[in-house]
Design a protein around this motif. Sequence first.
Motif: not given
Length: 550
Positions: A55-56, A207-208, A232-234, A238-240
């Motif tokens: 998420a940065g 992005i998050w 991390d974008t993908l 996918e995860k949230w």
Amino acid sequence: MIDRSTKAGSPVPVRLVQFTICPDAADPAAPCRELHIVFFPGDQFPLAKQFWQHAGLGIPSRFAERCLSMLQEQSGPDSPPPTGARPPVKPGNRHYSAKSFGKSPPSSPATGHARYEGSIAEQTAELLNKDHLNYLEERYGRNMPLESAGAAKRAMRRRIAGVLVRDTPNDWSTAGDKEVVLGPSTRGVEGVTEDDVFLYPTGMAAIWSAHQLALATRPAAKSVCFGFPYTDTLKILEKWGPGCYFLGHGLDSDIDELERLLEKESQLSETPPVLSLFTEFPSNPLLRSADLPRLRQLADKYDFLIVVDETLGNFVNVEVLPYADVVVSSLSKIFSGDANVMGGSLVLNPRGRHYSALKAYMAAEYEDTYFDEDAIYMERNSRDFRRRIRIIDENTLAVCSFLRSRSLRAEPQPSAPPQPRVIKEVYYPKWITPHNFEKCRVRGPDGQPIGGYGGLFSLTFTSLDASKAFFDALPCMKGPSLGTNFTLACPYTILAHYGELDWAAGWGVEEGLVRVSVGMEEREALLKGFEKALLAAEAASEPKQQTEPR
């Protein structure tokens, strides 16, 4: 953590502690700093790690340094006093400090240290404490004073919105003034203002936040990741949230597949078939560009958001905002250039059909967490980003043209002696999906393109031995970032997808791929350095001579 563990059927107990650190009485004007500390069972660390990994939204180094200094001020009499000077930096390994293309031209207003001469240990022989560094930065007109962080942020938001009538390095002291003259945006969309630009601690945080914005304002549905993105974008998609459709090649044929998917899903529900589509323009590391006008048509027809990451293309070179609802970027890259500060931005398209809802959500929920000191450094670095981008674009095109002339893609020359070809492909927007890149390339008043192709490219080789030899012989810094004022290379697939090499290869991202971010060094020195690396790769690919047994 609570949301994801509950959905998995086993809720995790989590406690959140708000921890505020305030300066001592000797500095009453200094602001307090607020931390949020999460407590959870130790065996749930893998779940917690995913958030900070993707998420940065971690703690920036300058913010951490400030908090630690305030804690030291509050320590008891038995605590050791602050040292005053920063500890020396240990010498780097052979990849980081031994080779370079020679001294680079100055980047943004000089930071007072030589990047390319001598070892890192030698460069840090004369140490200055933080107060001395701040004094030098402010006294000689490089940094705004720390109390001007608000003005620095306004200057950056205006710079990103493209509304500053005068924006040269000499105009830095007025770019954030409330009375400065502003003009119409140069972003290709009428009505863009600084109020449509939001700053974040990192590009991934932007992005998050764009994904959270979509989830909060639109009906629930899966998103689409179009093209092979930065990892991390993908993972975020996918995860949230409800999940993600991954069209990893990012080619025109994938838009055909997307259209079939949208038509099928739209017949199953009255709500939009997907939540949003995320794409990079161009993509990292394959430098492919999506057909944004066609994607915009599908978004209007099926009512979903388009989020474009313009980090690699950057708004000096490409005009993507007309086709997007949201544009995100990592300011840590070419916008900064100096690789000494992080940041991200999110821009709303005021002509987008969902602009009112998106803007209302941001007005109610956005919190400025961009640390003031980071904003000061980012503003300083970005004053001449347009000039730097032009130099880097030209350098990169020259390097890529040379490498492509020695690749399998090169046209054979009848009169020239045959040469070994170890480069399979040069991934650069001039040759990779160029028809789509040209649709968004910035053009001048006469309609001719004036935007470049960017400063990043990737290479694939005919063998792993050639790839390794090229990388090891390339006389530049080695590391995983990009957009630096100095040339930087990395074995991208090994770093980003070491645990999933076969999966990445299935999408065309080969194990031996080398990604290069070109800097501002002298062009002839760059070309000589890349020729040296290429000769090493060619030598590594030559058949080994067999010695006859005696």
